[in-house]
Design a protein around this motif. Sequence first.
Motif, PDB file in Angstrom:
ATOM      1  N   HIS A  80     -16.977 -34.132 -34.111  1.00  0.00           N
ATOM      2  CA  HIS A  80     -18.289 -34.601 -34.580  1.00  0.00           C
ATOM      3  C   HIS A  80     -18.976 -33.461 -35.332  1.00  0.00           C
ATOM      4  O   HIS A  80     -19.543 -32.558 -34.736  1.00  0.00           O
ATOM      5  N   THR A  81     -18.907 -33.531 -36.664  1.00  0.00           N
ATOM      6  CA  THR A  81     -19.508 -32.489 -37.506  1.00  0.00           C
ATOM      7  C   THR A  81     -20.345 -33.111 -38.622  1.00  0.00           C
ATOM      8  O   THR A  81     -20.519 -32.516 -39.680  1.00  0.00           O
ATOM      9  N   VAL A  82     -20.867 -34.308 -38.379  1.00  0.00           N
ATOM     10  CA  VAL A  82     -21.586 -35.065 -39.394  1.00  0.00           C
ATOM     11  C   VAL A  82     -22.685 -34.243 -40.066  1.00  0.00           C
ATOM     12  O   VAL A  82     -22.861 -34.301 -41.274  1.00  0.00           O
ATOM     13  N   GLU A  83     -23.428 -33.468 -39.274  1.00  0.00           N
ATOM     14  CA  GLU A  83     -24.554 -32.706 -39.820  1.00  0.00           C
ATOM     15  C   GLU A  83     -24.261 -31.213 -39.923  1.00  0.00           C
ATOM     16  O   GLU A  83     -25.180 -30.415 -40.055  1.00  0.00           O
ATOM     17  N   GLY A  84     -23.009 -30.834 -39.838  1.00  0.00           N
ATOM     18  CA  GLY A  84     -22.657 -29.430 -39.994  1.00  0.00           C
ATOM     19  C   GLY A  84     -22.001 -28.833 -38.776  1.00  0.00           C
ATOM     20  O   GLY A  84     -21.864 -29.485 -37.733  1.00  0.00           O
ATOM     21  N   PRO A  85     -21.583 -27.569 -38.878  1.00  0.00           N
ATOM     22  CA  PRO A  85     -20.832 -26.924 -37.792  1.00  0.00           C
ATOM     23  C   PRO A  85     -21.653 -26.639 -36.527  1.00  0.00           C
ATOM     24  O   PRO A  85     -21.080 -26.377 -35.476  1.00  0.00           O
ATOM     25  N   ASP A  86     -22.976 -26.738 -36.615  1.00  0.00           N
ATOM     26  CA  ASP A  86     -23.804 -26.525 -35.418  1.00  0.00           C
ATOM     27  C   ASP A  86     -24.205 -27.841 -34.753  1.00  0.00           C
ATOM     28  O   ASP A  86     -24.896 -27.831 -33.729  1.00  0.00           O
ATOM     29  N   ASP A  87     -23.741 -28.973 -35.303  1.00  0.00           N
ATOM     30  CA  ASP A  87     -24.155 -30.288 -34.813  1.00  0.00           C
ATOM     31  C   ASP A  87     -23.642 -30.558 -33.397  1.00  0.00           C
ATOM     32  O   ASP A  87     -24.424 -30.731 -32.463  1.00  0.00           O
ATOM     33  N   MET A  88     -22.337 -30.589 -33.211  1.00  0.00           N
ATOM     34  CA  MET A  88     -21.797 -30.868 -31.877  1.00  0.00           C
ATOM     35  C   MET A  88     -22.107 -29.751 -30.894  1.00  0.00           C
ATOM     36  O   MET A  88     -22.462 -30.038 -29.735  1.00  0.00           O
ATOM     37  N   PRO A  89     -22.034 -28.477 -31.287  1.00  0.00           N
ATOM     38  CA  PRO A  89     -22.453 -27.438 -30.345  1.00  0.00           C
ATOM     39  C   PRO A  89     -23.892 -27.634 -29.856  1.00  0.00           C
ATOM     40  O   PRO A  89     -24.192 -27.351 -28.693  1.00  0.00           O
ATOM     41  N   ALA A  90     -24.767 -28.132 -30.710  1.00  0.00           N
ATOM     42  CA  ALA A  90     -26.146 -28.395 -30.287  1.00  0.00           C
ATOM     43  C   ALA A  90     -26.190 -29.456 -29.192  1.00  0.00           C
ATOM     44  O   ALA A  90     -26.946 -29.332 -28.220  1.00  0.00           O
ATOM     45  N   HIS A  91     -25.369 -30.490 -29.327  1.00  0.00           N
ATOM     46  CA  HIS A  91     -25.333 -31.535 -28.296  1.00  0.00           C
ATOM     47  C   HIS A  91     -24.770 -30.996 -26.977  1.00  0.00           C
ATOM     48  O   HIS A  91     -25.268 -31.336 -25.898  1.00  0.00           O
ATOM     49  N   VAL A  92     -23.751 -30.144 -27.058  1.00  0.00           N
ATOM     50  CA  VAL A  92     -23.179 -29.562 -25.839  1.00  0.00           C
ATOM     51  C   VAL A  92     -24.200 -28.649 -25.168  1.00  0.00           C
ATOM     52  O   VAL A  92     -24.378 -28.679 -23.953  1.00  0.00           O
ATOM     53  N   ARG A  93     -24.912 -27.844 -25.958  1.00  0.00           N
ATOM     54  CA  ARG A  93     -25.941 -26.961 -25.410  1.00  0.00           C
ATOM     55  C   ARG A  93     -27.013 -27.779 -24.677  1.00  0.00           C
ATOM     56  O   ARG A  93     -27.484 -27.383 -23.611  1.00  0.00           O
ATOM     57  N   THR A  94     -27.387 -28.909 -25.253  1.00  0.00           N
ATOM     58  CA  THR A  94     -28.377 -29.769 -24.603  1.00  0.00           C
ATOM     59  C   THR A  94     -27.836 -30.313 -23.285  1.00  0.00           C
ATOM     60  O   THR A  94     -28.544 -30.338 -22.282  1.00  0.00           O
ATOM     61  N   ALA A  95     -26.564 -30.713 -23.283  1.00  0.00           N
ATOM     62  CA  ALA A  95     -25.961 -31.239 -22.055  1.00  0.00           C
ATOM     63  C   ALA A  95     -25.884 -30.171 -20.963  1.00  0.00           C
ATOM     64  O   ALA A  95     -25.968 -30.492 -19.773  1.00  0.00           O
ATOM     65  N   LEU A  96     -25.761 -28.912 -21.341  1.00  0.00           N
ATOM     66  CA  LEU A  96     -25.659 -27.822 -20.376  1.00  0.00           C
ATOM     67  C   LEU A  96     -27.024 -27.331 -19.879  1.00  0.00           C
ATOM     68  O   LEU A  96     -27.094 -26.581 -18.906  1.00  0.00           O
ATOM     69  N   THR A  97     -28.075 -27.726 -20.559  1.00  0.00           N
ATOM     70  CA  THR A  97     -29.417 -27.298 -20.172  1.00  0.00           C
ATOM     71  C   THR A  97     -30.167 -28.522 -19.643  1.00  0.00           C
ATOM     72  O   THR A  97     -29.631 -29.247 -18.827  1.00  0.00           O
ATOM     73  N   GLN A  98     -31.404 -28.758 -20.096  1.00  0.00           N
ATOM     74  CA  GLN A  98     -32.186 -29.860 -19.550  1.00  0.00           C
ATOM     75  C   GLN A  98     -33.011 -30.539 -20.639  1.00  0.00           C
ATOM     76  O   GLN A  98     -33.484 -29.880 -21.553  1.00  0.00           O
ATOM     77  N   THR A  99     -33.202 -31.838 -20.491  1.00  0.00           N
ATOM     78  CA  THR A  99     -34.097 -32.562 -21.387  1.00  0.00           C
ATOM     79  C   THR A  99     -35.432 -32.856 -20.715  1.00  0.00           C
ATOM     80  O   THR A  99     -36.324 -33.406 -21.344  1.00  0.00           O
ATOM     81  N   HIS A 100     -35.555 -32.502 -19.428  1.00  0.00           N
ATOM     82  CA  HIS A 100     -36.829 -32.694 -18.734  1.00  0.00           C
ATOM     83  C   HIS A 100     -37.023 -31.606 -17.690  1.00  0.00           C
ATOM     84  O   HIS A 100     -36.058 -31.023 -17.188  1.00  0.00           O
ATOM     85  N   LEU A 101     -38.273 -31.331 -17.400  1.00  0.00           N
ATOM     86  CA  LEU A 101     -38.651 -30.369 -16.373  1.00  0.00           C
ATOM     87  C   LEU A 101     -39.723 -30.988 -15.485  1.00  0.00           C
ATOM     88  O   LEU A 101     -40.539 -31.765 -15.964  1.00  0.00           O
ATOM     89  N   SER A 102     -39.736 -30.604 -14.236  1.00  0.00           N
ATOM     90  CA  SER A 102     -40.800 -31.000 -13.306  1.00  0.00           C
ATOM     91  C   SER A 102     -41.422 -29.734 -12.753  1.00  0.00           C
ATOM     92  O   SER A 102     -40.707 -28.869 -12.228  1.00  0.00           O
ATOM     93  N   ILE A 103     -42.745 -29.639 -12.858  1.00  0.00           N
ATOM     94  CA  ILE A 103     -43.465 -28.455 -12.412  1.00  0.00           C
ATOM     95  C   ILE A 103     -44.617 -28.901 -11.518  1.00  0.00           C
ATOM     96  O   ILE A 103     -45.453 -29.701 -11.946  1.00  0.00           O
ATOM     97  N   PRO A 104     -44.697 -28.386 -10.294  1.00  0.00           N
ATOM     98  CA  PRO A 104     -45.830 -28.737  -9.437  1.00  0.00           C
ATOM     99  C   PRO A 104     -47.144 -28.231 -10.043  1.00  0.00           C
ATOM    100  O   PRO A 104     -47.168 -27.197 -10.720  1.00  0.00           O
TER     101      PRO A 104
END
Length: 139
Positions: A80-104
Amino acid sequence: MQQKTHQITVNTHGRKLYDITPEVTEWAKACGLRTGLLTLYIQHTSASLLINENYDHDVLVDMEAFFNRLVPDGDPLFIHTVEGPDDMPAHVRTALTQTHLSIPVLEGRAALGQWQGIFLYEHRHIPARRRLVLHLLGE
């Protein structure tokens, strides 16, 4: 119980960690709730959210160096390189981190530790307009 919502737009200008702590914590404080739970959610698949050290900038540099080694741009593994060489790595980085946070929220403030900051982690090299939804539930 009360609920408050807010949206933040962050204009990024390439891959790095963007400190969004002041905007998030000021909004949470302005809501006027004494105790509760603050949730942040990013509406993208190539950027993420992190809580990390906000005292020494070298931590952010080292985080990026680590992710560059872990998920390099242009890795031939990815098709998957539709938008360039950083496209799929960006998706993997997101999967390894978080799309949401909870803070008291305690005593009217986000209960971050002394050296903790809230960061939007842009995983693409191109500028982007990133949308975050904040939700505060409390009293």
